[in-house]
Design an enzyme around this catalytic site. Structure first.
Site, PDB file in Angstrom:
ATOM      1  N   GLU A  50      47.182  43.005  40.081  1.00  0.00           N
ATOM      2  CA  GLU A  50      46.075  42.358  40.719  1.00  0.00           C
ATOM      3  C   GLU A  50      47.179  40.918  41.473  1.00  0.00           C
ATOM      4  O   GLU A  50      46.607  40.667  42.710  1.00  0.00           O
ATOM      5  CB  GLU A  50      44.967  42.008  40.235  1.00  0.00           C
ATOM      6  CG  GLU A  50      44.347  43.115  40.148  1.00  0.00           C
ATOM      7  CD  GLU A  50      43.756  43.873  41.128  1.00  0.00           C
ATOM      8  OE1 GLU A  50      43.475  43.036  42.378  1.00  0.00           O
ATOM      9  OE2 GLU A  50      43.242  45.086  41.248  1.00  0.00           O
ATOM     10  N   TYR A 133      38.310  36.193  41.962  1.00  0.00           N
ATOM     11  CA  TYR A 133      38.596  37.612  42.244  1.00  0.00           C
ATOM     12  C   TYR A 133      39.708  38.177  41.312  1.00  0.00           C
ATOM     13  O   TYR A 133      39.030  39.360  40.821  1.00  0.00           O
ATOM     14  CB  TYR A 133      39.573  37.611  43.711  1.00  0.00           C
ATOM     15  CG  TYR A 133      40.146  38.937  43.972  1.00  0.00           C
ATOM     16  CD1 TYR A 133      39.161  40.142  44.365  1.00  0.00           C
ATOM     17  CD2 TYR A 133      41.483  39.247  43.474  1.00  0.00           C
ATOM     18  CE1 TYR A 133      39.637  41.356  44.610  1.00  0.00           C
ATOM     19  CE2 TYR A 133      42.024  40.306  43.763  1.00  0.00           C
ATOM     20  CZ  TYR A 133      41.148  41.416  44.214  1.00  0.00           C
ATOM     21  OH  TYR A 133      41.631  42.679  44.166  1.00  0.00           O
ATOM     22  N   ASP A 151      37.680  40.054  47.941  1.00  0.00           N
ATOM     23  CA  ASP A 151      38.787  39.622  48.813  1.00  0.00           C
ATOM     24  C   ASP A 151      38.676  40.122  50.153  1.00  0.00           C
ATOM     25  O   ASP A 151      37.530  40.386  50.649  1.00  0.00           O
ATOM     26  CB  ASP A 151      39.960  40.558  48.001  1.00  0.00           C
ATOM     27  CG  ASP A 151      39.925  41.927  48.256  1.00  0.00           C
ATOM     28  OD1 ASP A 151      38.970  42.597  48.921  1.00  0.00           O
ATOM     29  OD2 ASP A 151      41.016  42.878  48.090  1.00  0.00           O
TER      30      ASP A 151
END
Ligand code: SF4
Length: 372
Positions: A50, A133, A151
């Protein structure tokens, strides 16, 4: 009722419902791409993926992800790694603060959490570099917590689905996006649901003209009904990036080249580069290069030879750098603006972490016989 007649407080339609959730999950389970980080539930591996995926395309991330996990397979190995080794593996991926924060966060996980990543989004956000996020992605994907994510991809999908027609950067629209993402994350398989939204944004509800015919939620989409999906999300126009001019040189002494390391924090922090600096656009000649090198390294240079130019686009500025080769004629190194220096064989730049601009400049310098 028409889609445009159903708008809410920030110009959008009804909230995303249960049927939309079910359709997204079914589509994701049938259509999802087989990506390396989808074959694991290891929170550490998901965190690395991520972090790499922020601002970077999936195809570009895959080889970096595999190399990184092979070298640093656990939080503990990353926590005890040399920062230069971490930055070397990151070189070329950009946004180097991500790598520095990963290392600091790994140290914190070892010190404060017994080497295990926290399983709640709130606790994850106390770690360096983990924002709302990334915390939501790790908590939902690795731990099945009902944590939302928004996002760029998710924002686009939700703005179209809901018909949000105010600028996407505005505070009320952002708040609405997080609220809807939070609602969607409640229920079965929040990790899959969040990945479904990301996947839909990456492959179907793409920027520009979306592929609505292939979309599992097209029957429930406000923008599709209104016929303005390609115009969404609405964005406030960006200012053109500022142009910056610079000079840099492969400075040679006794067959070795001068490498200088940037301060640990800030743009390209901790990376190595060729000495140089910003100049006025009209002052990019040899005399200017000599003055910059003298001011920033204490060295007097001679036999200056211009090699060409490299361009690089950063987020908020474009850099145009003129590259030279020269000899260090006199003086001892006294750095201004860098933390340390080394004299290395010109081809040894490959072995230390350098950013893309430096790699381009070196290709020019070494390709033009700069090592001789
Ligand atoms: Fe996006 Fe079209 Fe699907 Fe709406 S119908 S979510 S605009 S792809």
């Amino acid at each position: 009722m028409g889609a445009r007649a159903r708008r809410g407080a920030v110009g959008g339609g009804e909230e995303v419902g249960r049927a939309t959730r079910a359709a997204l999950l079914a589509w994701y389970r049938a259509e999802r791409r087989d990506l390396p980080w989808r074959r694991t539930r290891d929170p550490y591996a998901i965190w690395i993926s991520e972090t790499m995926l922020q601002q970077t395309r999936v195809e570009a991330v895959i080889p970096y992800y595999e190399r990184f996990l092979a070298r640093f397979p656990t939080v503990g190995t990353l926590a005890t790694a040399d920062l230069d080794d971490v930055l070397s593996l990151w070189a070329g991926l950009g946004y180097y603060s991500r790598a520095r924060n990963l290392k600091r966060a790994a140290e914190q996980v070892v010190a404060d959490h017994d080497g295990r990543l926290p399983d709640e989004a709130e606790a994850l956000q106390t770690l360096p570099g983990i924002g709302r996020y990334t915390a939501g992605a790790i908590a939902s994907i690795a731990f099945e917590r009902p944590a939302p994510i928004v996002d760029g991809n998710v924002a686009r999908v939700l703005a179209r689905l809901l018909g949000l027609r105010d600028p996407i950067e505005s505070v009320p629209v952002k708040a609405r996006l997080w609220q809807e993402a939070e609602r969607l994350a409640q229920g079965e398989a929040p990790g899959d649901l969040n990945q479904a939204l990301m996947e839909l944004g990456a492959r179907v509800c793409i920027p520009g003209v979306p592929r609505c015919d292939a979309c599992p939620v097209s029957q429930r989409c406000d923008a599709r009904a209104a016929g303005d999906a390609a115009a969404l999300p609405v964005r406030t126009p960006k200012r053109a990036p500022k142009r910056v001019d610079a000079v840099a040189a492969l400075v040679l002494r006794g067959g070795k080249a001068l490498a200088v390391q940037r301060p640990a924090h800030g743009l390209l922090g901790g990376l190595w580069e060729l000495p140089g600096g910003e100049v006025e656009p009209s002052r990019r000649g040899s005399a200017s290069l000599a003055a910059v090198i003298r001011a920033r390294t204490g060295l007097e240079v001679a036999a200056i030879r211009p090699l060409g130019e490299v361009d690089h686009l950063f987020t908020h500025r474009t850099l145009r750098m003129r590259v030279f080769r020269c000899d260090a004629a006199r003086g001892r190194v006294r750095l201004d603006g860098w933390q340390r220096h080394r004299w290395i064989a010109p081809d040894a730049f490959d072995a230390i972490p350098c950013g893309n601009v430096t790699k381009k400049a070196l290709a020019l310098a070494l390709g033009a016989g700069g090592s001789r």
